[in-house]
Design a protein around this motif. Structure first.
Motif, PDB file in Angstrom:
ATOM      1  N   ARG A   1      -4.629   9.013  10.125  1.00 61.29           N
ATOM      2  CA  ARG A   1      -3.568   8.736   9.251  1.00 61.29           C
ATOM      3  C   ARG A   1      -2.836   9.889   8.928  1.00 61.29           C
ATOM      4  O   ARG A   1      -3.328  11.029   8.536  1.00 61.29           O
ATOM      5  N   HIS A   2      -1.556   9.925   8.967  1.00 64.52           N
ATOM      6  CA  HIS A   2      -0.846  11.025   8.801  1.00 64.52           C
ATOM      7  C   HIS A   2      -1.045  11.676   7.316  1.00 64.52           C
ATOM      8  O   HIS A   2      -1.449  10.782   6.323  1.00 64.52           O
ATOM      9  N   GLY A   3      -0.553  12.907   7.125  1.00 64.71           N
ATOM     10  CA  GLY A   3      -0.610  13.620   5.847  1.00 64.71           C
ATOM     11  C   GLY A   3       0.254  13.091   4.811  1.00 64.71           C
ATOM     12  O   GLY A   3       0.944  12.302   4.936  1.00 64.71           O
ATOM     13  N   GLU A   4      -0.036  13.674   3.514  1.00 58.86           N
ATOM     14  CA  GLU A   4       0.584  13.028   2.342  1.00 58.86           C
ATOM     15  C   GLU A   4       2.079  13.346   2.356  1.00 58.86           C
ATOM     16  O   GLU A   4       2.776  14.392   3.023  1.00 58.86           O
ATOM     17  N   THR A   5       2.993  12.277   1.809  1.00 51.82           N
ATOM     18  CA  THR A   5       4.407  12.432   1.894  1.00 51.82           C
ATOM     19  C   THR A   5       4.610  11.873   0.420  1.00 51.82           C
ATOM     20  O   THR A   5       3.825  11.746  -0.270  1.00 51.82           O
ATOM     21  N   GLU A   6       5.862  12.243   0.002  1.00 46.31           N
ATOM     22  CA  GLU A   6       6.201  11.855  -1.508  1.00 46.31           C
ATOM     23  C   GLU A   6       6.182  10.453  -1.790  1.00 46.31           C
ATOM     24  O   GLU A   6       5.502  10.052  -2.713  1.00 46.31           O
ATOM     25  N   TRP A   7       6.368   9.694  -0.628  1.00 44.91           N
ATOM     26  CA  TRP A   7       6.394   8.170  -0.928  1.00 44.91           C
ATOM     27  C   TRP A   7       4.721   7.645  -0.674  1.00 44.91           C
ATOM     28  O   TRP A   7       4.287   6.811  -1.569  1.00 44.91           O
ATOM     29  N   SER A   8       4.086   8.187  -0.136  1.00 45.23           N
ATOM     30  CA  SER A   8       2.457   7.824   0.269  1.00 45.23           C
ATOM     31  C   SER A   8       1.988   8.305  -1.374  1.00 45.23           C
ATOM     32  O   SER A   8       0.946   7.724  -1.973  1.00 45.23           O
ATOM     33  N   LYS A   9       2.271   9.387  -1.764  1.00 43.47           N
ATOM     34  CA  LYS A   9       1.701  10.012  -2.982  1.00 43.47           C
ATOM     35  C   LYS A   9       2.071   9.127  -4.251  1.00 43.47           C
ATOM     36  O   LYS A   9       1.279   8.862  -5.231  1.00 43.47           O
TER      37      LYS A   9
END
Length: 193
Positions: free
Chosen positions: A12-20
């Motif tokens: 899975r991709h790393g953290e983004t503002e939206w995933s956070k």
């Protein structure tokens, strides 16, 4: 015909503002946060212990960047089937936002107006699995997104996308699908570095 030695690595991709913040991120191309970049880079030593026959990444920049920072960018091929769900009118909203209008809504069992539903994503996952297994590769790395990878694992093990509701998947994690004898299995799940 699939070989019992086939391993499919789900990254899975790393953290983004939206995933956070828990916002549904399908077609919006959100960049990794600084923390997400660190998470992706931390995957490199772990993934360097493997030799991959095939490395595929979602066309979304967050997945491509994760792949590159994890050290596999030079092998990567863009695979459109790895893109996240199309959340339609729910793009950018949290589950709480959606449930304010549609109580008890779940991406796994509810309609997604102007988007894709679980059955459609399950069919996309199955088509990709079939293609990967027919290609003869033994060790395959897939860089993608939470809901799609959860669906892929669910379809791999049961043929039913709904199992994905029970598989949590954090950012910048590694999971491995494979076989227990001839039976498809989840070998490792949600490993963080």
């Amino acid at each position: 015909m699939s070989k019992p030695t086939t391993r499919i690595w789900l990254i899975r991709h790393g953290e983004t503002e939206w995933s956070k913040s828990g916002r549904h991120t399908g077609s919006t191309d959100i960049a990794l946060t600084e923390q997400g970049r660190k998470q992706a880079s931390a995957l490199a030593p772990f993934l360097a212990t493997q030799t991959f026959d095939v490395v595929l990444t979602s066309p979304m920049q967050r997945a491509i960047d994760t792949c590159e920072l994890a050290g596999l960018g030079d092998q990567a091929v863009i695979e459109p089937q790895l893109h996240e769900w199309n959340y339609g009118i729910y793009e950018g909203l949290t589950t709480a936002d959606i449930r304010a209008e549609a109580p008890d809504w779940s991406v796994w069992s509810s309609p997604v107006p102007e988007g894709e539903n679980a059955a459609q994503i399950g069919a996309r996952a199955q088509a990709l699995i079939d293609r990967l297994l027919s290609g003869g590769a033994s060790n395959i790395a897939l860089f993608s997104h939470a809901h799609f990878l959860r669906t892929l694992a669910a379809v791999w093990t049961t043929g039913k996308p709904s199992l994905g509701a029970h598989l949590m998947l954090d950012t910048a994690t590694v999971s491995v699908l494979g076989f227990e004898r001839e039976v498809r299995a989840i070998v490792k799940w949600n490993i963080q570095q």
